[in-house]
Scaffold this motif. Structure first.
Motif, PDB file in Angstrom:
ATOM      1  N   THR A  49       5.520 -11.396  -4.552  1.00 33.68           N
ATOM      2  CA  THR A  49       4.106 -11.799  -4.515  1.00 33.68           C
ATOM      3  C   THR A  49       3.318 -10.916  -3.550  1.00 33.68           C
ATOM      4  N   GLU A  50       3.960 -10.501  -2.448  1.00 32.40           N
ATOM      5  CA  GLU A  50       3.290  -9.633  -1.481  1.00 32.40           C
ATOM      6  C   GLU A  50       3.023  -8.253  -2.097  1.00 32.40           C
ATOM      7  N   HIS A  51       3.962  -7.816  -2.905  1.00 40.44           N
ATOM      8  CA  HIS A  51       3.796  -6.532  -3.595  1.00 40.44           C
ATOM      9  C   HIS A  51       2.609  -6.608  -4.567  1.00 40.44           C
ATOM     10  N   THR A  52       2.507  -7.727  -5.291  1.00 38.91           N
ATOM     11  CA  THR A  52       1.379  -7.924  -6.211  1.00 38.91           C
ATOM     12  C   THR A  52       0.065  -8.013  -5.448  1.00 38.91           C
ATOM     13  N   TYR A  53       0.082  -8.726  -4.344  1.00 43.45           N
ATOM     14  CA  TYR A  53      -1.110  -8.888  -3.503  1.00 43.45           C
ATOM     15  C   TYR A  53      -1.589  -7.529  -2.985  1.00 43.45           C
ATOM     16  N   LEU A  54      -0.656  -6.732  -2.477  1.00 44.25           N
ATOM     17  CA  LEU A  54      -1.004  -5.404  -1.974  1.00 44.25           C
ATOM     18  C   LEU A  54      -1.550  -4.526  -3.102  1.00 44.25           C
ATOM     19  N   GLY A  55      -0.961  -4.625  -4.293  1.00 44.73           N
ATOM     20  CA  GLY A  55      -1.446  -3.856  -5.432  1.00 44.73           C
ATOM     21  C   GLY A  55      -2.881  -4.213  -5.787  1.00 44.73           C
ATOM     22  N   ASN A  56      -3.212  -5.513  -5.681  1.00 45.86           N
ATOM     23  CA  ASN A  56      -4.578  -5.949  -5.971  1.00 45.86           C
ATOM     24  C   ASN A  56      -5.567  -5.451  -4.920  1.00 45.86           C
ATOM     25  N   LEU A  57      -5.145  -5.456  -3.653  1.00 50.87           N
ATOM     26  CA  LEU A  57      -6.008  -4.933  -2.590  1.00 50.87           C
ATOM     27  C   LEU A  57      -6.263  -3.439  -2.788  1.00 50.87           C
ATOM     28  N   LYS A  58      -5.214  -2.705  -3.150  1.00 50.67           N
ATOM     29  CA  LYS A  58      -5.379  -1.273  -3.411  1.00 50.67           C
ATOM     30  C   LYS A  58      -6.284  -1.045  -4.612  1.00 50.67           C
ATOM     31  N   LEU A  59      -6.150  -1.890  -5.621  1.00 52.19           N
ATOM     32  CA  LEU A  59      -7.005  -1.800  -6.802  1.00 52.19           C
ATOM     33  C   LEU A  59      -8.469  -1.952  -6.408  1.00 52.19           C
ATOM     34  N   LEU A  60      -8.757  -2.942  -5.586  1.00 53.59           N
ATOM     35  CA  LEU A  60     -10.129  -3.189  -5.134  1.00 53.59           C
ATOM     36  C   LEU A  60     -10.661  -2.010  -4.322  1.00 53.59           C
ATOM     37  N   ASN A  61      -9.843  -1.531  -3.382  1.00 55.36           N
ATOM     38  CA  ASN A  61     -10.291  -0.437  -2.519  1.00 55.36           C
ATOM     39  C   ASN A  61     -10.459   0.872  -3.271  1.00 55.36           C
ATOM     40  N   ALA A  95      -5.458  -4.393   3.853  1.00 57.56           N
ATOM     41  CA  ALA A  95      -4.525  -3.720   2.942  1.00 57.56           C
ATOM     42  C   ALA A  95      -3.510  -2.883   3.719  1.00 57.56           C
ATOM     43  N   ARG A  96      -3.956  -2.200   4.756  1.00 58.68           N
ATOM     44  CA  ARG A  96      -3.033  -1.371   5.557  1.00 58.68           C
ATOM     45  C   ARG A  96      -1.978  -2.229   6.244  1.00 58.68           C
ATOM     46  N   LEU A  97      -2.396  -3.365   6.807  1.00 62.89           N
ATOM     47  CA  LEU A  97      -1.429  -4.233   7.489  1.00 62.89           C
ATOM     48  C   LEU A  97      -0.511  -4.919   6.484  1.00 62.89           C
ATOM     49  N   ALA A  98      -1.031  -5.271   5.314  1.00 64.07           N
ATOM     50  CA  ALA A  98      -0.212  -5.890   4.263  1.00 64.07           C
ATOM     51  C   ALA A  98       0.891  -4.935   3.831  1.00 64.07           C
ATOM     52  N   SER A  99       0.577  -3.643   3.752  1.00 63.52           N
ATOM     53  CA  SER A  99       1.579  -2.637   3.383  1.00 63.52           C
ATOM     54  C   SER A  99       2.674  -2.544   4.441  1.00 63.52           C
ATOM     55  N   GLU A 100       2.285  -2.576   5.701  1.00 60.44           N
ATOM     56  CA  GLU A 100       3.252  -2.513   6.792  1.00 60.44           C
ATOM     57  C   GLU A 100       4.154  -3.755   6.807  1.00 60.44           C
ATOM     58  N   MET A 101       3.546  -4.917   6.567  1.00 61.29           N
ATOM     59  CA  MET A 101       4.318  -6.157   6.573  1.00 61.29           C
ATOM     60  C   MET A 101       5.284  -6.212   5.392  1.00 61.29           C
ATOM     61  N   LEU A 102       4.854  -5.704   4.252  1.00 62.17           N
ATOM     62  CA  LEU A 102       5.727  -5.666   3.076  1.00 62.17           C
ATOM     63  C   LEU A 102       6.969  -4.826   3.360  1.00 62.17           C
ATOM     64  N   ASP A 103       6.795  -3.678   4.003  1.00 56.23           N
ATOM     65  CA  ASP A 103       7.939  -2.826   4.353  1.00 56.23           C
ATOM     66  C   ASP A 103       8.899  -3.552   5.296  1.00 56.23           C
ATOM     67  N   ALA A 104       8.339  -4.290   6.258  1.00 60.07           N
ATOM     68  CA  ALA A 104       9.177  -5.011   7.213  1.00 60.07           C
ATOM     69  C   ALA A 104       9.961  -6.137   6.536  1.00 60.07           C
ATOM     70  N   LEU A 105       9.331  -6.841   5.600  1.00 63.15           N
ATOM     71  CA  LEU A 105      10.021  -7.897   4.854  1.00 63.15           C
ATOM     72  C   LEU A 105      11.153  -7.315   4.014  1.00 63.15           C
ATOM     73  N   GLN A 106      10.902  -6.185   3.389  1.00 58.59           N
ATOM     74  CA  GLN A 106      11.920  -5.535   2.568  1.00 58.59           C
ATOM     75  C   GLN A 106      13.099  -5.099   3.421  1.00 58.59           C
ATOM     76  N   ASP A 107      12.822  -4.622   4.637  1.00 59.74           N
ATOM     77  CA  ASP A 107      13.898  -4.226   5.545  1.00 59.74           C
ATOM     78  C   ASP A 107      14.784  -5.415   5.900  1.00 59.74           C
ATOM     79  N   CYS A 108      14.178  -6.578   6.116  1.00 58.02           N
ATOM     80  CA  CYS A 108      14.952  -7.787   6.430  1.00 58.02           C
ATOM     81  C   CYS A 108      15.893  -8.146   5.292  1.00 58.02           C
ATOM     82  N   VAL A 109      15.390  -8.079   4.076  1.00 55.93           N
ATOM     83  CA  VAL A 109      16.211  -8.408   2.911  1.00 55.93           C
ATOM     84  C   VAL A 109      17.329  -7.387   2.742  1.00 55.93           C
TER      85      VAL A 109
END
Length: 362
Positions: A49-61, A95-109
Motif C-alpha cells: 500500500t505504501e508503494h501504491t501511495y508513493l506512486g500516486n504522490l509521484k503521479l501528482l507531482n 513524497a520524498r519522506l514516503a520514499s525514504e520510509m518505504l525503503d526502510a520498511l523493505q529493509d526490515c522485511v
C-alpha cells in the motif's frame, strides 16, 4: 521367585526426553511463530500500500505540480506560485519522506526473511517525529485553502484543459479518481500509520523486545494525530475569521465603529447560528459568537453584518426565566439576547451563557 507386577512399577512407561519440549512449551513456540508470521504479513501488505501511495504522490507531482511550477512567470502560467502552494501544500516533501520510509520498511522485511527477528519499533520512532510536521502542515493547508477553494480552482479553464490532457495521456490518473482523490490521500495517511502500529502490536508477544518501542510509537502517533487535529481547527478558524474580517471592512458595522481591526487575529469563532435578537423589536439574526464578541448579521445573508457587541458589555438572559421587573439601570442599557422558540435556539443560549460566565468583566 515372584515376578513383579508391571502395572505397579514406579518407573514411567514412556520416560520424558529432556531434549524434547513438553506440550505447553510447544504451544508457546507455535504461538510466537504464528505471531511472527502475521507481523511479517502485515508489514508486507503495508509495503504494497505504501508503494501504491508513493506512486500516486509521484503521479501528482510529476504530471501536474511540476508542470504548473515550470510555467510560473511565463506566458503559459496557469496558477501563481501562491495558488500552487495553497492547492498542493508540501506534497513534494511528503513524497520524498514516503520514499525514504518505504525503503526502510523493505529493509526490515528483507532482514526478517533472512532469519533475523522482525523489529520495527525503532523504525517508527525514527520516522514519526519527521512525519509529524510535514503532515500537520499539509492537513492544515488542505482544510484551510485546498478543500475550501478546490471548486474555484477547477473552474479555471486553463487548469481544466491541463487536467483533461493529463487524464487522456495518463490512464493511472483516471484510475485513482482524479485530482480530488489525489489531494486527500496525504490527509488519510497519518491515521493509517497509527492503525498499522496497533495492528503490529496485536501480533507481538508481551515479552518481545520490540514491544516497548511499539507501544511508545503508538502513543506518539496518537499524540501527533491530536496535534494535527488541533492545528487543522486553528487553521480553519483563522481562515473563517479572515473571511469575516474582509466582509466587515465593507459593512456598516465597520464604517460606524471606525475600527481597523474589527475582528483581531486572536479572535476564535466558537459558534454560529440563528437567534432572536431583541433591541426594540424582535428580529431573527445570524449570530457569530467569538471568544470576546458577538456579531449580528441578516438571517438570510450571513455576510450582511448589522452590529457588533463586545461580551464585556453584554448581558445574556434565559428567555424562560427572564422577568422585566428584574432589570436594573445597568442591565436596561445592556444588550439582551432572547432564545428563539426552537431547540437549536435554546442550545445556542446555553452556549452563550457559559461563555459569558467565563468573561471576568461581565
Amino acid at each position: 521367585a515372584t515376578m513383579a507386577d508391571p502395572l505397579s512399577s514406579s518407573e514411567p512407561k514412556h520416560p520424558i526426553d529432556p531434549d524434547e519440549p513438553d506440550e505447553e512449551v510447544l504451544a508457546v513456540m507455535m504461538e510466537r511463530a504464528q505471531k511472527s508470521m502475521k507481523r511479517l504479513q502485515v508489514l508486507s501488505e503495508t509495503i504494497e500500500t505504501e508503494h501504491t501511495y508513493l506512486g500516486n504522490l509521484k503521479l501528482l507531482n510529476e504530471q501536474l505540480v511540476n508542470r504548473l511550477r515550470s510555467q510560473v512567470g511565463t506566458s503559459h502560467e496557469i496558477l501563481s506560485e501562491q495558488d500552487i502552494a495553497d492547492l498542493f501544500g508540501n506534497v513534494d516533501a511528503i513524497a520524498r519522506l514516503a520514499s525514504e520510509m518505504l525503503d526502510a520498511l523493505q529493509d526490515c522485511v528483507n532482514v526478517a526473511a533472512e532469519g533475523s527477528q522482525l523489529a520495527v519499533g525503532h523504525l517508527f520512532q525514527r520516522f514519526l517525529p519527521r512525519l509529524a510536521p510535514l503532515y500537520s502542515h499539509y492537513c492544515s493547508n488542505y482544510f484551510s485553502h485546498c478543500h475550501a477553494g478546490l471548486d474555484v480552482y477547477l473552474k479555471n479553464s486553463k487548469l481544466d484543459s491541463l487536467l483533461k490532457k493529463i487524464q487522456k495521456e495518463t490512464p493511472e490518473w483516471q484510475q485513482v479518481g482524479g485530482l480530488p482523490s489525489l489531494l486527500i490521500m496525504p490527509v488519510q495517511r497519518m491515521p493509517r500509520y497509527v492503525l498499522l502500529i496497533n495492528e503490529i502490536i496485536k501480533h507481538t508477544a508481551e515479552d518481545d523486545s520490540d514491544m516497548g518501542l511499539l507501544r511508545l510509537s503508538s502513543e506518539t502517533g496518537k499524540a501527533i494525530l491530536h496535534e494535527i487535529n488541533e492545528n487543522v481547527r486553528a487553521a480553519e478558524n483563522k481562515a473563517q475569521v479572515a473571511g469575516i474580517h474582509t466582509a466587515l471592512l465593507h459593512s456598516k458595522v465597520y464604517r460606524s465603529l471606525k475600527e481597523k481591526d474589527v475582528v483581531s487575529a486572536g479572535c476564535v469563532l466558537l459558534k454560529s447560528g440563528e437567534l432572536d435578537v431583541n433591541f426594540t423589536t424582535s428580529k431573527p439574526r445570524r449570530v457569530l459568537l467569538f471568544n470576546d464578541r458577538l456579531i449580528f448579521a441578516d438571517a438570510s445573508n450571513a455576510s450582511h453584518f448589522k452590529s457588533m457587541v463586545m461580551l464585556s458589555g453584554a448581558w445574556v438572559f434565559d428567555h424562560a426565566a427572564f422577568e422585566a421587573e428584574s432589570l436594573t439601570e445597568d442591565t436596561a442599557r445592556s444588550m439582551w439576547v432572547l432564545s428563539a422558540a426552537t431547540e437549536g435556539g435554546k442550545a445556542g443560549i446555553t452556549v452563550l451563557r457559559c461563555v459569558a460566565a467565563d468573561v471576568p468583566t461581565i
